[in-house]
Enzyme design. Sequence first.
Site, PDB file in Angstrom:
ATOM      1  N   CYS A 159       0.862  -1.179   0.000  1.00 16.92           N
ATOM      2  CA  CYS A 159       0.000   0.000   0.000  1.00 16.92           C
ATOM      3  C   CYS A 159       0.901   1.233   0.000  1.00 16.92           C
ATOM      4  CB  CYS A 159      -0.896  -0.037   1.232  1.00 16.92           C
ATOM      5  SG  CYS A 159      -2.182   1.212   1.235  1.00 16.92           S
ATOM      6  N   CYS A 353      -7.633   6.401  -8.372  1.00 21.03           N
ATOM      7  CA  CYS A 353      -6.983   6.837  -7.137  1.00 21.03           C
ATOM      8  C   CYS A 353      -6.771   8.341  -7.121  1.00 21.03           C
ATOM      9  CB  CYS A 353      -5.639   6.128  -6.980  1.00 21.03           C
ATOM     10  SG  CYS A 353      -4.802   6.526  -5.422  1.00 21.03           S
TER      11      CYS A 353
END
Length: 427
Positions: A159, A353
């Site tokens: 991540c 994103c």
Amino acid sequence: MAHIVILGAGLGGSIMAYELADQIRKEDRITVVTKDPAYHFVPSNPWIAVGWRKRDDITVDLAETMRKKGIEFRTVAAEKLHPEENRIALVDGSSISYDYLIIATGPELAFDEIEGFGPEGHTQSICHIDHAEKAQVAFEAFCKKPGPIVVGAAQGASCFGPAYEFTFILETELRRRKIRDKVPMTFVTSEPYVGHLGLDGVGDTKGLLESEMREKHIKWMTSTRVKRVEAGKMVVEEIADDGSVKAEKELPFGFAMMLPAFRGIKPIVGIEGLVNPRGFVIVDEHQMNPKYRNIFGIGVCIAIPPMGPTPVPCGVPKTGFMIESMVTATAHNLGNILRGKAPDEVGTWNAVCLADFGDSGIAFVAQPQIPPRNVNWASSGKWVHLAKIGFEKYFIRKVKKGTSEPFYEKATMKMLGIDKLKEPRKG
């Protein structure tokens, strides 16, 4: 009648419950099992850590919403999954049986894999709201006595976006406090290059992020492994392409935030055929486990192979829209199964994103998230910061209302050509 249990109520689990409620038959029932009765909007944790948000700003009490949707809501942690018995043992000594199980737990944070690492050691985290609040206290203390900052992602992390996001949010806040000139900043990552993101880049994320770091005088270290952390000092190893140690360095810091590697949660670890060696749930294209066909997995807890070999291990991220596509596919497939049909929906795993930098940001669209891709696009600008704020408000409202996908979200995504499912819904 079928009893469907959803284990976990984070981003994936909460939306899963809402979307599944629209797919099941009248006689079926849903139970959500979670250790935390509240939903926290994880993408806002970087803002929590610098004091731009408070806990109440990003928290939703799920109990009332679940009740209105006719979903049973049990706030007790799982002790152990017994898939052969279709049963979950809970920490209070009780058990819950299921006909179908959807695992949406998120990960366990593997801080213990590095000496001195994590909130119980010497580095901060923004993976959970409790960690972000602790980081905010540490940051306030740091600002009274500025020094070097180290931010990044450790070996095995999957991540990377929030690490970049938090780096630039910190930089923005330090400028606002007029102490940026007193704070050398270093970004440390296991990625082979800046902007890899565990995805071999998206569009020109490498160029965009390197440019931002140069402009803001942030140094970076790639293919770097954290060896250990001591009070005020991080010992790291730079790794060559052949896996050998190129150099060992000591990085002093007054404040450090490093994202850890993830692994599966203890109640499911070691179940052969269900999880891989790291404890992540194995799923097929329909989000179903190949061995236990009544178990599905969605979100960060599922197993996705890495993009390819890198000098330092890098995992593949599971981003928000990608998780929502898993949710939609699972809801439709389980709806089919309940009606005696075969599962036929496959999530697109597209990624959308928004990475906020405090006063600007970077956005990217990857269709699908894992290359090769049909769409591979990245852009930057002040609009991203505003878009991230808008998305935060929108998503929290969606969770509060118990709506999985309002019509205007569906219409907007369709207009942009971003789909959750690979094939149109079957009639």
